[in-house]
Design a protein around this motif. Structure first.
Motif, PDB file in Angstrom:
ATOM      1  N   LEU A  38     -11.379   6.438   0.269  1.00  3.79           N
ATOM      2  CA  LEU A  38     -11.484   7.647  -0.555  1.00  3.79           C
ATOM      3  C   LEU A  38     -12.859   8.286  -0.421  1.00  3.79           C
ATOM      4  O   LEU A  38     -12.976   9.518  -0.361  1.00  3.79           O
ATOM      5  N   GLN A  39     -13.912   7.473  -0.341  1.00  2.06           N
ATOM      6  CA  GLN A  39     -15.264   8.012  -0.158  1.00  2.06           C
ATOM      7  C   GLN A  39     -15.384   8.690   1.207  1.00  2.06           C
ATOM      8  O   GLN A  39     -15.989   9.761   1.328  1.00  2.06           O
ATOM      9  N   ALA A  40     -14.817   8.072   2.230  1.00  5.48           N
ATOM     10  CA  ALA A  40     -14.858   8.661   3.573  1.00  5.48           C
ATOM     11  C   ALA A  40     -14.120  10.002   3.589  1.00  5.48           C
ATOM     12  O   ALA A  40     -14.612  10.987   4.167  1.00  5.48           O
ATOM     13  N   TYR A  81     -16.067  13.599   4.389  1.00  3.98           N
ATOM     14  CA  TYR A  81     -15.669  14.414   5.533  1.00  3.98           C
ATOM     15  C   TYR A  81     -15.092  15.751   5.065  1.00  3.98           C
ATOM     16  O   TYR A  81     -15.391  16.804   5.641  1.00  3.98           O
ATOM     17  N   ALA A  82     -14.299  15.727   4.006  1.00  4.14           N
ATOM     18  CA  ALA A  82     -13.739  16.978   3.481  1.00  4.14           C
ATOM     19  C   ALA A  82     -14.848  17.911   3.015  1.00  4.14           C
ATOM     20  O   ALA A  82     -14.781  19.129   3.241  1.00  4.14           O
ATOM     21  N   GLU A 110      -7.647  21.356   0.887  1.00  5.25           N
ATOM     22  CA  GLU A 110      -6.509  20.674   0.268  1.00  5.25           C
ATOM     23  C   GLU A 110      -6.878  19.239  -0.116  1.00  5.25           C
ATOM     24  O   GLU A 110      -6.549  18.779  -1.220  1.00  5.25           O
ATOM     25  N   VAL A 111      -7.548  18.535   0.772  1.00  5.71           N
ATOM     26  CA  VAL A 111      -7.972  17.167   0.473  1.00  5.71           C
ATOM     27  C   VAL A 111      -8.912  17.160  -0.725  1.00  5.71           C
ATOM     28  O   VAL A 111      -8.758  16.334  -1.632  1.00  5.71           O
ATOM     29  N   GLN A 112      -9.869  18.074  -0.756  1.00  6.25           N
ATOM     30  CA  GLN A 112     -10.782  18.143  -1.899  1.00  6.25           C
ATOM     31  C   GLN A 112     -10.023  18.370  -3.207  1.00  6.25           C
ATOM     32  O   GLN A 112     -10.279  17.694  -4.204  1.00  6.25           O
TER      33      GLN A 112
END
Length: 81
Positions: free
Chosen positions: A31-33, A37-38, A65-67
């Motif tokens: 989740l941190q990665a 990256y996002a 979207e990931v954020q």
């Protein structure tokens, strides 16, 4: 049992998240990665992300979207505690 086909990306991620030698810590790492990256991609100019394979605007949209989904997931998780 011998595998007859390669794992899908989804199968790979599920295996990583559920069967790590580091236990549940791997979930925080993944989740941190994703978060880092996002953030990097979302902060970039979409045109600068263009490649021969992927539209920079589409890649940028994936980051947004990931954020959004991570933010919602973490907010939902915090409410459960």
């Amino acid at each position: 049992m011998t595998r007859t086909r390669p794992r899908t990306n989804v199968e790979f991620i599920v295996d990583l998240m559920e069967f790590s030698a580091h236990g549940a810590l791997i979930q925080a790492f993944v989740l941190q990665a994703l978060t880092q990256y996002a953030q990097k991609v979302a902060a970039a100019n979409p045109e600068a992300l263009d490649t021969n394979l992927v539209s920079g605007h589409a890649w940028h949209g994936c980051a947004l979207e990931v954020q959004r989904k991570l933010s919602q997931h973490l907010a939902d998780s915090a409410r459960k505690v």
